[in-house]
Write a protein that holds these residues in place. Structure first.
Motif, PDB file in Angstrom:
ATOM      1  N   ILE A 110       0.828  -1.221   0.000  1.00  0.00           N
ATOM      2  CA  ILE A 110       0.000   0.000   0.000  1.00  0.00           C
ATOM      3  C   ILE A 110       0.855   1.260   0.000  1.00  0.00           C
ATOM      4  O   ILE A 110       0.708   2.114  -0.884  1.00  0.00           O
ATOM      5  CB  ILE A 110      -0.978  -0.026   1.194  1.00  0.00           C
ATOM      6  CG1 ILE A 110      -1.990  -1.181   1.014  1.00  0.00           C
ATOM      7  CG2 ILE A 110      -1.703   1.306   1.328  1.00  0.00           C
ATOM      8  CD1 ILE A 110      -2.981  -1.301   2.137  1.00  0.00           C
ATOM      9  N   PRO A 111       1.809   1.434   0.955  1.00  0.00           N
ATOM     10  CA  PRO A 111       2.717   2.589   0.818  1.00  0.00           C
ATOM     11  C   PRO A 111       3.679   2.349  -0.349  1.00  0.00           C
ATOM     12  O   PRO A 111       4.015   1.206  -0.671  1.00  0.00           O
ATOM     13  CB  PRO A 111       3.469   2.620   2.155  1.00  0.00           C
ATOM     14  CG  PRO A 111       2.734   1.709   3.065  1.00  0.00           C
ATOM     15  CD  PRO A 111       2.073   0.688   2.200  1.00  0.00           C
ATOM     16  N   LYS A 112       4.123   3.425  -0.967  1.00  0.00           N
ATOM     17  CA  LYS A 112       5.059   3.300  -2.072  1.00  0.00           C
ATOM     18  C   LYS A 112       6.418   2.879  -1.538  1.00  0.00           C
ATOM     19  O   LYS A 112       7.004   3.541  -0.696  1.00  0.00           O
ATOM     20  CB  LYS A 112       5.184   4.621  -2.830  1.00  0.00           C
ATOM     21  CG  LYS A 112       6.082   4.519  -4.052  1.00  0.00           C
ATOM     22  CD  LYS A 112       6.180   5.841  -4.787  1.00  0.00           C
ATOM     23  CE  LYS A 112       7.113   5.726  -5.991  1.00  0.00           C
ATOM     24  NZ  LYS A 112       7.260   7.007  -6.718  1.00  0.00           N
ATOM     25  N   ARG A 113       6.914   1.763  -2.052  1.00  0.00           N
ATOM     26  CA  ARG A 113       8.208   1.249  -1.613  1.00  0.00           C
ATOM     27  C   ARG A 113       9.334   2.023  -2.310  1.00  0.00           C
ATOM     28  O   ARG A 113       9.331   2.151  -3.549  1.00  0.00           O
ATOM     29  CB  ARG A 113       8.325  -0.235  -1.934  1.00  0.00           C
ATOM     30  CG  ARG A 113       9.593  -0.901  -1.398  1.00  0.00           C
ATOM     31  CD  ARG A 113       9.727  -2.297  -1.962  1.00  0.00           C
ATOM     32  NE  ARG A 113       8.637  -3.145  -1.551  1.00  0.00           N
ATOM     33  CZ  ARG A 113       8.657  -3.930  -0.478  1.00  0.00           C
ATOM     34  NH1 ARG A 113       9.736  -3.979   0.276  1.00  0.00           N
ATOM     35  NH2 ARG A 113       7.613  -4.677  -0.174  1.00  0.00           N
ATOM     36  N   PRO A 114      10.297   2.545  -1.566  1.00  0.00           N
ATOM     37  CA  PRO A 114      11.403   3.284  -2.198  1.00  0.00           C
ATOM     38  C   PRO A 114      12.228   2.380  -3.106  1.00  0.00           C
ATOM     39  O   PRO A 114      12.429   1.199  -2.808  1.00  0.00           O
ATOM     40  CB  PRO A 114      12.238   3.775  -1.005  1.00  0.00           C
ATOM     41  CG  PRO A 114      11.334   3.694   0.170  1.00  0.00           C
ATOM     42  CD  PRO A 114      10.398   2.555  -0.094  1.00  0.00           C
ATOM     43  N   ASP A 115      12.680   2.951  -4.217  1.00  0.00           N
ATOM     44  CA  ASP A 115      13.528   2.243  -5.167  1.00  0.00           C
ATOM     45  C   ASP A 115      14.894   2.924  -5.200  1.00  0.00           C
ATOM     46  O   ASP A 115      14.993   4.124  -5.463  1.00  0.00           O
ATOM     47  CB  ASP A 115      12.899   2.261  -6.557  1.00  0.00           C
ATOM     48  CG  ASP A 115      13.633   1.362  -7.536  1.00  0.00           C
ATOM     49  OD1 ASP A 115      14.732   0.876  -7.185  1.00  0.00           O
ATOM     50  OD2 ASP A 115      13.118   1.133  -8.638  1.00  0.00           O
TER      51      ASP A 115
END
Length: 298
Positions: A32-37
């Motif tokens: 759900i939260p945007k995973r850092p890349d």
């Protein structure tokens, strides 16, 4: 209230299936939260021109290395031939046996050696220059990558906190609801729910510790689990009463473990009393037995 074995088995299966479904749901919450890349932060700090230049210099360095090795081999062969012809020419001079062919061979070997030396020196200088440029560029890219990595770690920590909060929003209400139900009803169904929610909360705690501390968290969890296991084993299997009864069943002294016979009253090894008179039937029964084996009275 007593429950049958099948009810207990079904309650355990109920808890297991709920746990599997809930753990899978908790895993889905991580999306759900945007995973850092990391590549996003890498491209932010490290320009593509630097990476292209790094690739170009790496290829150039490999080519120069091949050329450098070739020139070094040629120089070694030319030097060996020159040294040999020089010594041959010197010996001929000292003995006054110099011929024109010998002199020409010496001069030709000297010329080839000097040419190979110039070529090797030029390739060596170019190779070292490329290596220095590549070294400086690698250091620059490494520093920029470290900056990108620091920002990525900070962003990832924020992401893990968001995920943990989402999971707690699911687990804590479930635990509170099951606790209230158990407090009110206190039956096997409410007990199953509180067991499920407690295990789910424990799973979340272990997962949080592992994701943040990893090896340290695993070590702490292993230490706690080992301590609990030792406590349980000591409480259930190493209590003096259990040890005494187990030794009596094995025809051993309950105190020291020395082998004894049925008619022994005193242990021949430690001298402790092994039997006492039953107050009901008067027979000599082993000490530490709850019931007399002759009359069945306590």
């Amino acid at each position: 209230m007593e429950y049958s074995r099948i009810e207990k088995i079904l309650a355990s299966a109920f808890v297991l299936f709920l746990l599997l479904a809930s753990i899978n749901f908790l895993d889905e919450l991580e999306d759900i939260p945007k995973r850092p890349d990391f590549h996003d932060y890498e491209s932010k700090y490290v320009p593509s021109e630097l990476l292209e230049n790094q690739s170009r210099l790496s290829l150039l360095s490999r080519n120069f290395r091949i050329r450098y090795d070739e020139m070094r081999d040629n120089l070694t062969k030319a030097q060996e031939l020159y040294v040999f012809k020089r010594e041959e020419y010197r010996v001929a001079l000292e003995s006054n046996n110099v011929t024109e062919d010998l002199k020409n061979e010496y001069l030709s070997a000297k010329k080839d050696y000097e040419k190979a030396l110039l070529e090797f020196s030029a390739v060596e200088a170019a190779y070292k220059e490329v290596e220095n440029q590549l070294y400086e560029l690698n250091n620059q890219i490494q520093e920029l990558n470290e900056m990108a990595w620091r920002e990525y770690r900070n962003a990832y920590s924020v992401y893990r906190i968001k995920v943990l909060l989402l999971k707690l929003l699911f687990v804590l209400p479930a635990f509170l609801a099951s606790f209230l139900l158990y407090k009110r009803y206190k039956n096997i169904y409410a007990a199953s729910l509180i067991a499920y929610s407690s295990l789910l909360l424990a799973y979340l705690a272990v997962e949080a510790v592992w994701s943040s501390l990893q090896v340290i968290g695993l070590s702490l969890f292993g230490a706690v689990a080992t301590a609990l296991a030792l406590y349980y084993i000591r409480r259930e299997y190493l209590k003096p009463e259990r040890v005494h009864k187990r030794r009596i069943a094995q025809n051993k002294c309950y105190n020291c473990g020395f082998p004894i016979k049925d008619d022994y009253i005193i242990c021949p090894n430690c001298g402790i009393k092994l039997k006492e008179k039953c107050e009901n039937c008067g027979a000599m029964k082993p000490i530490h037995l709850d019931f007399c084996p002759y009359c069945g009275e306590q």
